[in-house]
Design a protein around this motif. Structure first.
Motif, PDB file in Angstrom:
ATOM      1  N   PHE A  60     137.624  -6.440  16.011  1.00 27.89           N
ATOM      2  CA  PHE A  60     138.460  -6.926  17.095  1.00 27.89           C
ATOM      3  C   PHE A  60     137.782  -8.070  17.830  1.00 27.89           C
ATOM      4  O   PHE A  60     138.408  -9.096  18.134  1.00 27.89           O
ATOM      5  CB  PHE A  60     138.796  -5.793  18.078  1.00 27.89           C
ATOM      6  CG  PHE A  60     140.050  -5.040  17.747  1.00 27.89           C
ATOM      7  CD1 PHE A  60     141.268  -5.422  18.274  1.00 27.89           C
ATOM      8  CD2 PHE A  60     140.013  -3.953  16.887  1.00 27.89           C
ATOM      9  CE1 PHE A  60     142.429  -4.740  17.971  1.00 27.89           C
ATOM     10  CE2 PHE A  60     141.167  -3.248  16.572  1.00 27.89           C
ATOM     11  CZ  PHE A  60     142.384  -3.648  17.113  1.00 27.89           C
ATOM     12  N   GLU A  61     136.498  -7.915  18.138  1.00 30.50           N
ATOM     13  CA  GLU A  61     135.769  -8.983  18.813  1.00 30.50           C
ATOM     14  C   GLU A  61     135.657 -10.215  17.925  1.00 30.50           C
ATOM     15  O   GLU A  61     135.789 -11.349  18.387  1.00 30.50           O
ATOM     16  CB  GLU A  61     134.371  -8.509  19.195  1.00 30.50           C
ATOM     17  CG  GLU A  61     134.306  -7.666  20.441  1.00 30.50           C
ATOM     18  CD  GLU A  61     132.864  -7.354  20.799  1.00 30.50           C
ATOM     19  OE1 GLU A  61     132.178  -8.249  21.337  1.00 30.50           O
ATOM     20  OE2 GLU A  61     132.424  -6.217  20.535  1.00 30.50           O
ATOM     21  N   ALA A  62     135.400  -9.975  16.636  1.00 29.58           N
ATOM     22  CA  ALA A  62     135.245 -11.094  15.706  1.00 29.58           C
ATOM     23  C   ALA A  62     136.521 -11.906  15.596  1.00 29.58           C
ATOM     24  O   ALA A  62     136.483 -13.119  15.402  1.00 29.58           O
ATOM     25  CB  ALA A  62     134.836 -10.575  14.328  1.00 29.58           C
ATOM     26  N   ALA A  63     137.663 -11.238  15.735  1.00 26.86           N
ATOM     27  CA  ALA A  63     138.955 -11.917  15.601  1.00 26.86           C
ATOM     28  C   ALA A  63     139.455 -12.482  16.930  1.00 26.86           C
ATOM     29  O   ALA A  63     140.558 -13.031  16.982  1.00 26.86           O
ATOM     30  CB  ALA A  63     139.994 -10.955  15.031  1.00 26.86           C
ATOM     31  N   ASN A  64     138.677 -12.353  17.989  1.00 26.83           N
ATOM     32  CA  ASN A  64     139.126 -12.798  19.309  1.00 26.83           C
ATOM     33  C   ASN A  64     139.563 -14.268  19.276  1.00 26.83           C
ATOM     34  O   ASN A  64     138.831 -15.140  18.826  1.00 26.83           O
ATOM     35  CB  ASN A  64     137.996 -12.626  20.331  1.00 26.83           C
ATOM     36  CG  ASN A  64     138.461 -12.850  21.754  1.00 26.83           C
ATOM     37  OD1 ASN A  64     139.516 -12.360  22.152  1.00 26.83           O
ATOM     38  ND2 ASN A  64     137.688 -13.590  22.518  1.00 26.83           N
ATOM     39  N   GLY A  65     140.781 -14.515  19.747  1.00 25.86           N
ATOM     40  CA  GLY A  65     141.339 -15.853  19.719  1.00 25.86           C
ATOM     41  C   GLY A  65     142.097 -16.166  18.443  1.00 25.86           C
ATOM     42  O   GLY A  65     142.835 -17.143  18.378  1.00 25.86           O
ATOM     43  N   GLY A  66     141.918 -15.314  17.425  1.00 25.69           N
ATOM     44  CA  GLY A  66     142.566 -15.546  16.137  1.00 25.69           C
ATOM     45  C   GLY A  66     143.499 -14.418  15.748  1.00 25.69           C
ATOM     46  O   GLY A  66     144.200 -13.850  16.583  1.00 25.69           O
ATOM     47  N   THR A  67     143.475 -14.079  14.451  1.00 24.65           N
ATOM     48  CA  THR A  67     144.393 -13.084  13.894  1.00 24.65           C
ATOM     49  C   THR A  67     143.609 -11.927  13.288  1.00 24.65           C
ATOM     50  O   THR A  67     142.600 -12.143  12.615  1.00 24.65           O
ATOM     51  CB  THR A  67     145.282 -13.719  12.809  1.00 24.65           C
ATOM     52  OG1 THR A  67     146.018 -14.799  13.375  1.00 24.65           O
ATOM     53  CG2 THR A  67     146.246 -12.699  12.224  1.00 24.65           C
ATOM     54  N   LEU A  68     144.072 -10.709  13.533  1.00 27.87           N
ATOM     55  CA  LEU A  68     143.486  -9.520  12.921  1.00 27.87           C
ATOM     56  C   LEU A  68     144.524  -8.917  11.973  1.00 27.87           C
ATOM     57  O   LEU A  68     145.633  -8.567  12.394  1.00 27.87           O
ATOM     58  CB  LEU A  68     143.084  -8.495  13.985  1.00 27.87           C
ATOM     59  CG  LEU A  68     142.436  -7.208  13.463  1.00 27.87           C
ATOM     60  CD1 LEU A  68     141.104  -7.526  12.781  1.00 27.87           C
ATOM     61  CD2 LEU A  68     142.218  -6.207  14.599  1.00 27.87           C
ATOM     62  N   PHE A  69     144.171  -8.811  10.702  1.00 26.34           N
ATOM     63  CA  PHE A  69     145.080  -8.276   9.685  1.00 26.34           C
ATOM     64  C   PHE A  69     144.574  -6.907   9.238  1.00 26.34           C
ATOM     65  O   PHE A  69     143.509  -6.791   8.638  1.00 26.34           O
ATOM     66  CB  PHE A  69     145.162  -9.224   8.493  1.00 26.34           C
ATOM     67  CG  PHE A  69     145.969  -8.693   7.338  1.00 26.34           C
ATOM     68  CD1 PHE A  69     147.232  -8.159   7.533  1.00 26.34           C
ATOM     69  CD2 PHE A  69     145.460  -8.747   6.045  1.00 26.34           C
ATOM     70  CE1 PHE A  69     147.979  -7.665   6.467  1.00 26.34           C
ATOM     71  CE2 PHE A  69     146.198  -8.268   4.972  1.00 26.34           C
ATOM     72  CZ  PHE A  69     147.461  -7.726   5.187  1.00 26.34           C
ATOM     73  N   LEU A  70     145.336  -5.859   9.568  1.00 18.12           N
ATOM     74  CA  LEU A  70     144.989  -4.490   9.185  1.00 18.12           C
ATOM     75  C   LEU A  70     145.787  -4.122   7.942  1.00 18.12           C
ATOM     76  O   LEU A  70     146.973  -3.789   8.018  1.00 18.12           O
ATOM     77  CB  LEU A  70     145.289  -3.524  10.339  1.00 18.12           C
ATOM     78  CG  LEU A  70     144.587  -3.831  11.669  1.00 18.12           C
ATOM     79  CD1 LEU A  70     144.937  -2.766  12.708  1.00 18.12           C
ATOM     80  CD2 LEU A  70     143.080  -3.922  11.484  1.00 18.12           C
ATOM     81  N   ASP A  71     145.140  -4.189   6.794  1.00 23.60           N
ATOM     82  CA  ASP A  71     145.804  -3.893   5.521  1.00 23.60           C
ATOM     83  C   ASP A  71     145.834  -2.385   5.286  1.00 23.60           C
ATOM     84  O   ASP A  71     144.902  -1.669   5.639  1.00 23.60           O
ATOM     85  CB  ASP A  71     145.050  -4.603   4.393  1.00 23.60           C
ATOM     86  CG  ASP A  71     145.882  -4.722   3.132  1.00 23.60           C
ATOM     87  OD1 ASP A  71     147.082  -4.377   3.175  1.00 23.60           O
ATOM     88  OD2 ASP A  71     145.339  -5.173   2.113  1.00 23.60           O
ATOM     89  N   GLU A  72     146.904  -1.924   4.667  1.00 26.63           N
ATOM     90  CA  GLU A  72     147.106  -0.497   4.371  1.00 26.63           C
ATOM     91  C   GLU A  72     146.982   0.349   5.638  1.00 26.63           C
ATOM     92  O   GLU A  72     146.280   1.368   5.664  1.00 26.63           O
ATOM     93  CB  GLU A  72     146.139  -0.026   3.273  1.00 26.63           C
ATOM     94  CG  GLU A  72     146.302  -0.753   1.957  1.00 26.63           C
ATOM     95  CD  GLU A  72     147.712  -0.667   1.363  1.00 26.63           C
ATOM     96  OE1 GLU A  72     148.490   0.217   1.807  1.00 26.63           O
ATOM     97  OE2 GLU A  72     148.035  -1.478   0.485  1.00 26.63           O
ATOM     98  N   ILE A  73     147.681  -0.038   6.674  1.00 27.96           N
ATOM     99  CA  ILE A  73     147.656   0.673   7.955  1.00 27.96           C
ATOM    100  C   ILE A  73     148.159   2.106   7.803  1.00 27.96           C
ATOM    101  O   ILE A  73     147.791   2.987   8.576  1.00 27.96           O
ATOM    102  CB  ILE A  73     148.506  -0.095   9.001  1.00 27.96           C
ATOM    103  CG1 ILE A  73     148.396   0.515  10.396  1.00 27.96           C
ATOM    104  CG2 ILE A  73     149.959  -0.170   8.583  1.00 27.96           C
ATOM    105  CD1 ILE A  73     147.094   0.270  11.075  1.00 27.96           C
TER     106      ILE A  73
END
Length: 454
Positions: A242-255
């Motif tokens: 979550f922190e790494a994606a801050n400002g960008g997009t977080l894609f959770l595959d196979e949720i």
């Protein structure tokens, strides 16, 4: 404005009282210690931003060695924690020695209130700057894995895919949460990355997390991060996805693979838009655009009590469903040519082409593994090709799965790969049925499939 926390260690209780009255106007939390032996516990429990440390604690001793000892112990706990030393005996040589050992500053008793406050606030500001630099470095270490991702895609020309890409272009410009559905191998991650590329966040990173491959015990650490010492292998602070994606997009595959208890933790973060690292107590705000994908029918999972309805609503503002390859066979020639050119360049076999009968054979096949299976089939054909034209006979596409030849020479990995292939041919995209037949968990199955390139 009061900010941060300070830990004060001094054996004179009158001094402690005076400092508490003074500094409570500048720090949110003021912790007092009269006994230096309690410093290790206080550091762990209070997690201070600044330490004000007396140099002498034993009656009649004013060498400052006790302060230097405890300074070294504090630095062992956290090398970046600013420590301001406090003594009634001004000694330039001792001050220089303390600064060399990591002290931030040196204040002499009796102190001047304004100077003391300024010194401590400067130490606090320094600590915050160090933490931000450290956090950025941690984020960078996670981000580098997501860099240099392949960007070339083949969109397809079928009506279904043209409609899908029109939808993608519409929703990409928003910050709406998107749920991408479809069988395994249909290209859900490709769609997710295209949404990110077309979004206002395209200059930032797109972080992918395969929820099927994340062990439950590591879920919080992987997504939310952890602090040093929070568990056995936590040898350093680490930013989560979550922190790494801050400002960008977080894609959770196979949720859909996420267990029910962990769904609540994910929902809480999505609602609050902040994370707390494992072992920490400081909320960290995060600004992410959320994309999720699954090959499951989450509405059915909700009905069976396997997936939280409130989480489904949270991730499903817009739903994009990718049709399986067998339902858009008109895209197969274009996709086959795309992968042919890709692997011809990779393996230095430029000039390869597909014969008409080869394309017809590819179009007639059902492709239970969808685009991923087609991709691997073309790669294998390019590797094994002996001429400039790949013909129908060069593709072995029997719908009967290959059987394990236990009489021949075979490694354990070869046998495992063939067993998984058998189950895939038998059950198609039903990952639960495949895992049940093989006697393994879904996360283990996903891990094996990724290992074997299936």
């Amino acid at each position: 404005m009061k900010e941060g926390s300070i830990l004060i260690i001094d054996d004179n209780r009158n001094v402690l009282t005076a400092l508490r009255i003074l500094l409570q106007n500048y720090f949110e939390t003021v912790t007092l210690l009269a006994l230096p032996e309690k410093i290790p516990v206080a550091l762990r429990e209070e997690n201070p931003d600044v330490v004000l440390l007396d140099m002498n604690f034993s009656s009649g001793i004013n060498s400052g060695n006790e302060g230097l000892y405890w300074l070294s112990e504090i630095k062992k706990f956290d090398a970046d924690l600013p420590v301001v030393l406090f003594t009634a005996y001004a000694d330039i040589e001792l001050a220089v020695k303390a600064l060399k050992q990591g002290a931030s500053d040196f204040v002499v008793k009796p102190w001047d209130n304004s100077r003391l406050v300024a010194t401590l606030q400067s130490a606090y500001t320094l600590h915050q700057s160090r933490k931000e630099v450290k956090r950025l470095r941690e984020r960078q270490s996670v981000l580098h894995e997501a860099l240099n991702q392949e960007t070339a895609i083949c969109r397809g020309e079928s009506p279904a895919m043209q409609e899908l890409w029109r939808m993608v272009e519409k929703v990409a410009a928003t910050d709406a949460n998107i749920l991408i559905t479809g069988e395994n191998g249909t290209g859900k991650e490709v769609v997710a990355r295209e949404i990110h590329r077309l979004s206002p966040r395209s200059d930032e990173v797109c972080i992918t997390v395969d929820m099927g491959a994340v062990a439950e015990t590591l879920f919080e650490s992987e997504l939310f991060g952890h602090v040093k010492g929070s568990f056995t292998d936590a040898k350093a602070d680490r930013a989560g996805k979550f922190e790494a994606a801050n400002g960008g997009t977080l894609f959770l595959d196979e949720i859909g693979n996420l267990s029910y208890p962990l769904q609540a933790k994910l929902l809480n973060v999505l609602q609050s838009r902040q994370v707390i690292r494992v072992g920490g107590n400081t909320p960290i705000p995060v600004d992410i655009r959320l994309l999720c994908a699954t090959n499951r029918n989450l509405a059915d999972s909700v009905a069976r009590g396997e997936f939280r309805e409130d989480l489904l609503y949270r991730i499903n503002t817009i739903k994009i469903e990718i049709p399986p390859l067998r339902k858009r066979r008109e895209d197969i020639p274009l996709l086959a040519d795309f992968f042919l050119r890709k692997y011809a360049a990779k393996y230095h076999k430029n000039g390869l082409s597909l014969s008409a009968d080869a394309i017809s054979k590819l179009q007639a096949y059902d492709w239970h593994g969808n685009i991923r299976e087609l991709q691997h089939t073309l790669e294998k054909a390019v590797i094994l090709s002996d001429s400039d034209v790949i013909r129908a006979d060069d593709f072995l596409l029997d719908k009967v799965a290959p059987q394990v030849n236990i009489g021949g020479t075979m490694t354990l990995d070869d046998a495992a790969k063939m067993l998984i292939q058998n189950a895939i041919y038998k059950h198609g995209a039903n990952m639960s049925a495949i895992a049940d037949e093989l006697g393994i968990t879904r996360p283990t199955l996903y891990s094996k499939m990724k290992k074997f390139g299936l």
